[in-house]
Enzyme design. Sequence first.
Site, short mmCIF file in Angstrom:
data_model
loop_
_atom_site.label_atom_id
_atom_site.label_comp_id
_atom_site.label_asym_id
_atom_site.label_seq_id
_atom_site.Cartn_x
_atom_site.Cartn_y
_atom_site.Cartn_z
N ASN A 191 2.69 -7.39 -3.82
CA ASN A 191 1.31 -7.44 -4.33
C ASN A 191 0.72 -6.07 -4.63
O ASN A 191 -0.49 -5.87 -4.49
CB ASN A 191 0.38 -8.18 -3.34
CG ASN A 191 0.91 -9.54 -3.00
OD1 ASN A 191 1.42 -10.24 -3.89
ND2 ASN A 191 0.86 -9.93 -1.74
N ARG A 192 1.59 -5.12 -4.95
CA ARG A 192 1.12 -3.76 -5.29
C ARG A 192 0.46 -3.04 -4.11
O ARG A 192 -0.21 -2.04 -4.27
CB ARG A 192 0.13 -3.83 -6.47
CG ARG A 192 0.30 -2.74 -7.48
CD ARG A 192 -0.94 -2.59 -8.36
NE ARG A 192 -1.17 -1.20 -8.71
CZ ARG A 192 -1.76 -0.32 -7.90
NH1 ARG A 192 -2.19 -0.68 -6.70
NH2 ARG A 192 -1.91 0.92 -8.29
#
Length: 223
Positions: A191-192
């Site tokens: 999710n970065r």
Amino acid sequence: MDFTDQRLSYEKGELDQQSVPASPFELFKGWMDEALAQKVQEPYAMSLATCGVDNKPSVRIVLLREITDTGIVFYTNYESAKGQDIAENPNAEVLFFWHELERQIRISGPIAKIDADKSASYFQKRPHDSQVGAWVSQPQSGEVANREVMEQTFEQLQEKHPTNTTVPTPAFWGGYEITVEKVEFWQGRANRMHDRIIYTQSGGDDSKGHEGNTGWTTKRLLP
Ligand SMILES: Cc1cc2nc3c(=O)[nH]c(=O)nc-3n(C[C@H](O)[C@H](O)[C@H](O)COP(=O)(O)O)c2cc1C
């Protein structure tokens, strides 16, 4: 070409500020050991960024040859474009990206030539043909009319210095050491939400309360 739909989720590891070693050298060597064990191709290949007085950054790959107690060493031609940049601005940054481990490491600091004796001793350990090649590529980054000119020079130098004879160490060739001042370790996460831990040199106790003066402070950076 459009890569906007290309996405990978990075999920192979994590970095916790509370459990990283007090010294970035320890973490760097640990990560390098893992990269070697996991057969990352040439994990010691690093992108070296320099910037001369024209303020235009240049980047290229060089091979890390040694991690010392204070820095990292690579070898090159002192009269190359990078050598010119370094003469004008003795600061550099290197970058390692190991896709297989979803890791990036950035190391920066002042850069200086190493002792000529140490350069000579490394040059004399290189294969004979690489030694000859260093003489051919002078000045490295200079223009050459065509490949034949290079090959002719190589052959002439091979005749002058036959295999099993000593090739003199060029005065224009040698090592540089970047004294490690700042190191950032990046571990890809889902999710970065990547982990970024940066080490900088500190005068006193580090921020994690390690006893005594470790010389290093760590911070977590937003990804
Ligand atoms: C995998 C790889 C390793 C390299 N290792 C070195 C090296 O250790 N030293 C070096 O001078 N050039 C090395 N090069 C070549 C440099 O990337 C670059 O072409 C050359 O040093 C000239 O750079 P400059 O014109 O910016 O000075 C390597 C290139 C690659 C792709």
